[in-house]
Design a protein around this motif. Structure first.
Motif, PDB file in Angstrom:
ATOM      1  N   LYS A   1       1.015 -12.620  -7.280  1.00 29.36           N
ATOM      2  CA  LYS A   1       1.028 -11.552  -8.279  1.00 29.36           C
ATOM      3  C   LYS A   1       1.546 -10.257  -7.664  1.00 29.36           C
ATOM      4  CE  LYS A   1      -3.640  -9.725  -7.579  1.00 29.36           C
ATOM      5  NZ  LYS A   1      -4.917  -9.364  -8.227  1.00 29.36           N
ATOM      6  N   GLU A   2       2.131  -9.417  -8.517  1.00 32.65           N
ATOM      7  CA  GLU A   2       2.630  -8.127  -8.067  1.00 32.65           C
ATOM      8  C   GLU A   2       1.472  -7.155  -7.865  1.00 32.65           C
ATOM      9  OE1 GLU A   2       7.127  -7.782  -9.826  1.00 32.65           O
ATOM     10  OE2 GLU A   2       5.480  -7.128 -11.116  1.00 32.65           O
ATOM     11  N   GLU A   3       1.567  -6.382  -6.801  1.00 28.98           N
ATOM     12  CA  GLU A   3       0.545  -5.393  -6.496  1.00 28.98           C
ATOM     13  C   GLU A   3       1.223  -4.043  -6.262  1.00 28.98           C
ATOM     14  OE1 GLU A   3      -2.929  -7.002  -4.155  1.00 28.98           O
ATOM     15  OE2 GLU A   3      -1.405  -8.447  -3.542  1.00 28.98           O
ATOM     16  N   LEU A   4       0.417  -3.014  -6.109  1.00 29.36           N
ATOM     17  CA  LEU A   4       0.938  -1.657  -5.955  1.00 29.36           C
ATOM     18  C   LEU A   4       0.635  -1.153  -4.556  1.00 29.36           C
ATOM     19  CD1 LEU A   4       2.275   0.556  -7.823  1.00 29.36           C
ATOM     20  CD2 LEU A   4      -0.009   1.547  -8.001  1.00 29.36           C
ATOM     21  N   ILE A   5       1.638  -0.540  -3.945  1.00 37.22           N
ATOM     22  CA  ILE A   5       1.404   0.108  -2.657  1.00 37.22           C
ATOM     23  C   ILE A   5       1.799   1.575  -2.789  1.00 37.22           C
ATOM     24  CG2 ILE A   5       3.678  -0.318  -1.589  1.00 37.22           C
ATOM     25  CD1 ILE A   5       2.107  -0.969   1.009  1.00 37.22           C
ATOM     26  N   GLY A   6       0.968   2.447  -2.255  1.00 36.66           N
ATOM     27  CA  GLY A   6       1.244   3.871  -2.255  1.00 36.66           C
ATOM     28  C   GLY A   6       1.543   4.341  -0.845  1.00 36.66           C
ATOM     29  N   ILE A   7       2.564   5.182  -0.709  1.00 32.18           N
ATOM     30  CA  ILE A   7       2.928   5.713   0.604  1.00 32.18           C
ATOM     31  C   ILE A   7       2.667   7.212   0.585  1.00 32.18           C
ATOM     32  CG2 ILE A   7       4.785   6.020   2.290  1.00 32.18           C
ATOM     33  CD1 ILE A   7       6.107   3.548   1.211  1.00 32.18           C
ATOM     34  N   ALA A   8       1.801   7.663   1.486  1.00 30.47           N
ATOM     35  CA  ALA A   8       1.454   9.078   1.599  1.00 30.47           C
ATOM     36  C   ALA A   8       1.879   9.584   2.971  1.00 30.47           C
ATOM     37  CB  ALA A   8      -0.038   9.286   1.378  1.00 30.47           C
ATOM     38  N   TYR A   9       1.613  10.872   3.233  1.00 35.99           N
ATOM     39  CA  TYR A   9       2.111  11.476   4.472  1.00 35.99           C
ATOM     40  C   TYR A   9       1.443  10.919   5.717  1.00 35.99           C
ATOM     41  CZ  TYR A   9      -2.176  14.290   4.651  1.00 35.99           C
ATOM     42  OH  TYR A   9      -3.487  14.692   4.710  1.00 35.99           O
ATOM     43  N   ASN A  10       0.252  10.278   5.571  1.00 33.37           N
ATOM     44  CA  ASN A  10      -0.464   9.805   6.755  1.00 33.37           C
ATOM     45  C   ASN A  10      -0.991   8.384   6.635  1.00 33.37           C
ATOM     46  OD1 ASN A  10      -2.389  10.268   4.825  1.00 33.37           O
ATOM     47  ND2 ASN A  10      -3.745  11.482   6.120  1.00 33.37           N
ATOM     48  N   ARG A  11      -0.665   7.686   5.541  1.00 37.87           N
ATOM     49  CA  ARG A  11      -1.268   6.374   5.348  1.00 37.87           C
ATOM     50  C   ARG A  11      -0.497   5.547   4.324  1.00 37.87           C
ATOM     51  NH1 ARG A  11      -3.179  10.177   2.249  1.00 37.87           N
ATOM     52  NH2 ARG A  11      -4.147   9.813   0.234  1.00 37.87           N
ATOM     53  N   LEU A  12      -0.723   4.231   4.380  1.00 37.75           N
ATOM     54  CA  LEU A  12      -0.316   3.298   3.341  1.00 37.75           C
ATOM     55  C   LEU A  12      -1.562   2.891   2.572  1.00 37.75           C
ATOM     56  CD1 LEU A  12       2.039   0.909   5.385  1.00 37.75           C
ATOM     57  CD2 LEU A  12       2.727   2.782   3.900  1.00 37.75           C
ATOM     58  N   ILE A  13      -1.427   2.727   1.252  1.00 42.19           N
ATOM     59  CA  ILE A  13      -2.583   2.417   0.422  1.00 42.19           C
ATOM     60  C   ILE A  13      -2.253   1.229  -0.465  1.00 42.19           C
ATOM     61  CG2 ILE A  13      -4.351   3.375  -1.100  1.00 42.19           C
ATOM     62  CD1 ILE A  13      -2.944   6.152  -0.573  1.00 42.19           C
ATOM     63  N   LYS A  14      -3.076   0.197  -0.406  1.00 42.95           N
ATOM     64  CA  LYS A  14      -2.982  -0.918  -1.345  1.00 42.95           C
ATOM     65  C   LYS A  14      -3.806  -0.540  -2.570  1.00 42.95           C
ATOM     66  CE  LYS A  14      -3.833  -5.884  -1.808  1.00 42.95           C
ATOM     67  NZ  LYS A  14      -4.398  -7.103  -1.154  1.00 42.95           N
ATOM     68  N   MET A  15      -3.193  -0.639  -3.769  1.00 38.96           N
ATOM     69  CA  MET A  15      -3.825  -0.127  -4.969  1.00 38.96           C
ATOM     70  C   MET A  15      -3.777  -1.147  -6.093  1.00 38.96           C
ATOM     71  SD  MET A  15      -1.879   3.570  -4.735  1.00 38.96           S
ATOM     72  CE  MET A  15      -3.008   4.518  -5.728  1.00 38.96           C
ATOM     73  N   ASP A  16      -4.696  -0.997  -7.040  1.00 34.06           N
ATOM     74  CA  ASP A  16      -4.666  -1.812  -8.248  1.00 34.06           C
ATOM     75  C   ASP A  16      -3.518  -1.344  -9.127  1.00 34.06           C
ATOM     76  OD1 ASP A  16      -5.559  -2.165 -11.283  1.00 34.06           O
ATOM     77  OD2 ASP A  16      -6.570  -3.719 -10.106  1.00 34.06           O
TER      78      ASP A  16
END
Length: 695
Positions: free
Chosen positions: A598-613
């Motif tokens: 299934k497709e998931e969401l990843i967020g890229i911020a200035y100091n981290r990667l985030i796995k998201m719903d």
């Protein structure tokens, strides 16, 4: 007959030479020149210019050879035709490297400017930023305008009548058919009546835009009034028009969910390739946007344009619902925007002449810089002999699936970067219920001032997996202290850090701006104040309330900020934007290897990667860059590989090219290496090394 003139069946002559077709774009003329495979590119251009036999002398120094079939520039003048694999069937163009590009600035203004189409995008953005007076161009890049039909979202109509929308839609359709194929949806195409001159000369002229209502500046030909005109451009970008052009406003595309927010990010251009290599043609329109949310070395004396453009990008992101906020926060942003608009019409103190309070603005911008970067200059400890503590009874909640339990009470102690929980205050000398290290945790807020709700949400990294803990404070004062402590701890700082009190005061000021005065001052008469509420709040809030009600709330909230100067109001707007939970996160739809398909969401911020719903945007797991060992792209399977200290992450991206994802990670690493103590010369080679995608 000269044997050298004898032409063989393969098109070559007896002496090994052959005819090469080159189209000179400025003259709209195709020429054939006799070449051999060992002739270098510089010699080809020289031979071509000599064959033109023009009456007037021209400057061809800005010209180079473009090979459209291979989608590449032949700029290495010392390379031979054989080395470049150019044969007799090649169709080459002799064309200016600098061409006119229409750029939509972060404040929605359109600028016609000559940009190097042969250099990589990173260099082109550096050149453009220098022209318009923006320092630290490494924070920006070009973004293609998303196509509304492809995204399947509705463009904003701004309350116009259906017949007007239909008429404009038909006119837009007709103009798009007549425009070049490079025009982008939502931004009107531009076809000048006169071809710009080939040299890189420039002037700035304020010209009427499409339908006569676009603020537009052009930079492409020399003139005696350049200084005055360029100053006009600088002033326009320093204090943007309060209302942008109709085309720009209606070209906004409002994403309805996280999948659509991720799709928009597919439009970022590759920083290592040129504009021409990415299909951008002369007179096309691109959006210039702040790509990396790590603003560095903000200085009100040097960065007036830059700060204003950051403010404008933040404003339009909120109005277009690209980033979410509460109703109280939206009214606060509207009040600050009103103050900016009012102050922009008044004389402001000279930034080069320090006045009373100017040091406070400098200090505020420094604090803003620290918080946006996540890494600041070492500030030292206030007292190394004492370790500050927070001790309070708080309500807490651990969200789990299928739970109906509410908040419970507990006694919490905050020391260093650790949060310790006890059952009750009298048990604080015994065994704690749990001790959590907040270094690297995710911190967000849940605040509703009318409902006296002051919540702190923590997503904490733990060996058994990420855990959530929600804290509920009883008062604004308590919330400000605990929220400041959590934010600093997430950056591995303690309350002994000198920035703690500034963080507390900033949170209190943020809450104060949201607090309604509930005033009955008869001098505030909403009947006599003309507020176009659609310019101040997003459509979602206009659906809930009548315009007069919204206008009254904005005026009410404005009493809290009415004494702010222009730069102070912009600073507070940016600071409040930075405090939003969704701030600075760029979304991509991905599929992780060795997990469900299934497709998931990843967020890229200035100091981290985030796995998201992907539906709710809730954080599920995060990885800090500080624990990252290496990252690159597997080009064969189009996957991004990130090696952390304790695990490896592999994922493909379905909403954008994997190079875009990799470039965001490498770009943030590059920006984190900046230091006031280091040489401020931009290291282009290092940027491309970190963002290129190769091991």
């Amino acid at each position: 007959m000269d044997p050298h003139m004898y032409k063989l069946p393969d098109g070559k002559y007896a002496d090994g030479s052959w005819e090469l077709n080159i189209y000179v774009t400025n003259l709209e003329l195709e020429k054939q020149i006799r070449v051999t495979g060992d002739l270098h590119i510089g010699g080809v251009m020289l031979k071509l210019v000599e064959s033109l036999d023009l009456k007037e002398q021209r400057d061809w120094s800005d010209h180079a050879i473009w090979w459209s079939e291979k989608n590449q520039w032949l700029k290495r003048t010392g390379s031979t035709l054989d080395q470049c694999h150019v044969q007799a069937d090649a169709k080459l163009q002799f064309t200016p490297m600098h061409k006119t590009l229409r750029v939509q600035m972060p404040d929605m203004q359109l600028v016609d400017i000559r940009v190097d189409f042969s250099s990589n995008v990173f260099s082109s953005v550096i050149e453009l930023s220098k022209e318009v007076g923006i320092r630290h161009p490494e924070e920006l890049s070009f973004l293609k305008k998303p196509n509304a039909r492809a995204l399947n979202v509705k463009q904003r109509s701004n309350g116009r009548k259906k017949k007007d929308r239909d008429r404009d839609s038909m006119a837009s359709s007709n103009s798009n058919e007549a425009a070049s194929t490079g025009s982008l949806d939502g931004i009107p195409p531009h076809t000048p009546t006169r071809r710009p001159s080939p040299g890189f000369n420039r002037s700035v002229n304020s010209t009427p835009g499409h339908n006569g209502n676009t603020t537009l500046f052009s930079i492409h030909s020399s003139g005696s009034n350049f200084s005055d005109s360029f100053e006009n451009l600088n002033m326009s970008l320093l204090n943007s028009p309060q209302t942008p052009s109709k085309e720009a406003r209606e070209g906004l595309i409002k994403p309805n969910n996280y999948r659509e927010k991720a799709w928009i990010n597919s439009g970022w251009l590759d920083s290592s390739k040129s504009l021409m290599e990415q299909g951008i043609q002369e007179n096309d329109t691109l959006m210039l946007r702040f790509k990396y949310f790590a603003f560095y070395d903000l200085d009100p004396k040097q960065d007036g344009v830059r700060i204003n453009q950051i403010y404008e990008q933040a404003k339009w992101g909120l109005l277009n619902e690209e980033i979410d906020c509460t109703e109280e926060e939206m009214i606060m942003f509207a009040a600050l925007q009103m103050q900016v608009n009012l102050q922009a019409q008044m004389p402001q103190p000279d930034p080069d002449a320090p006045t009373e309070g100017q040091d406070d603005i400098d200090k505020a911008l420094t604090n803003l810089q620290d918080s946006l970067e996540g890494t600041s200059i070492t500030t030292g400890q206030s007292d190394i002999t004492s370790v500050p503590e927070l001790c309070d009874n708080l309500r807490f909640f651990r969200p789990k699936k299928l739970t109906l339990k509410g908040y419970k009470r507990g006694y919490f102690v905050f020391r260093d970067t650790h949060l310790t929980q006890y059952k009750a205050q009298e048990d604080n000398h015994g065994a704690p219920v749990q001790t959590l290290n907040l270094n690297g945790c995710e911190v967000s807020h849940e605040v509703s001032i009318p409902n006296d709700r002051y919540g702190i949400k923590l997503l904490i990294k733990a060996p058994e997996g990420p855990m959530e803990l929600w804290l509920r404070c009883e008062s604004e004062e308590q919330y400000a202290k605990w929220m400041a402590a959590c934010r600093l701890a997430s950056k591995n700082k303690t309350m002994a850090d000198s920035s703690y009190q500034a963080e507390v005061q900033g949170i209190q000021a943020f809450l104060g701006m949201q607090r309604s005065k509930k005033t009955s001052n008869p001098s505030i008469n909403t009947e006599n104040v003309d507020i176009q509420v659609e310019d101040y709040v997003s459509p979602r809030f206009l659906k809930k309330h009548k315009p007069k009600q919204v206008a009254a709330r904005i005026l009410d909230a404005h009493t809290s900020v009415k004494n702010m100067k222009l730069m102070e109001a912009k600073y507070n707007y940016i600071k409040a934007w930075q405090a939003l939970p969704e701030y600075g996160v760029t979304y991509f739809v991905v599929k992780f290897r060795n997990s469900s398909k299934k497709e998931e969401l990843i967020g890229i911020a200035y100091n981290r990667l985030i796995k998201m719903d992907i539906n709710s945007g809730d954080s599920q797991k995060m990885w800090r860059y500080s624990t990252m060992k290496t990252w690159h792209v597997n080009w064969e399977v189009k996957e991004v590989l990130v090696q952390m200290e304790d695990e490896n992450i592999q994922f493909s991206c379905s909403s954008a090219d994997c190079k875009v994802v990799h470039e965001f990670i490498g770009g943030y690493i590059f920006l984190s290496m900046r230091s006031l103590d280091a040489n401020q010369t931009l290291n282009k080679e290092m940027f491309h090394k970190l963002t290129g995608g190769w091991v």
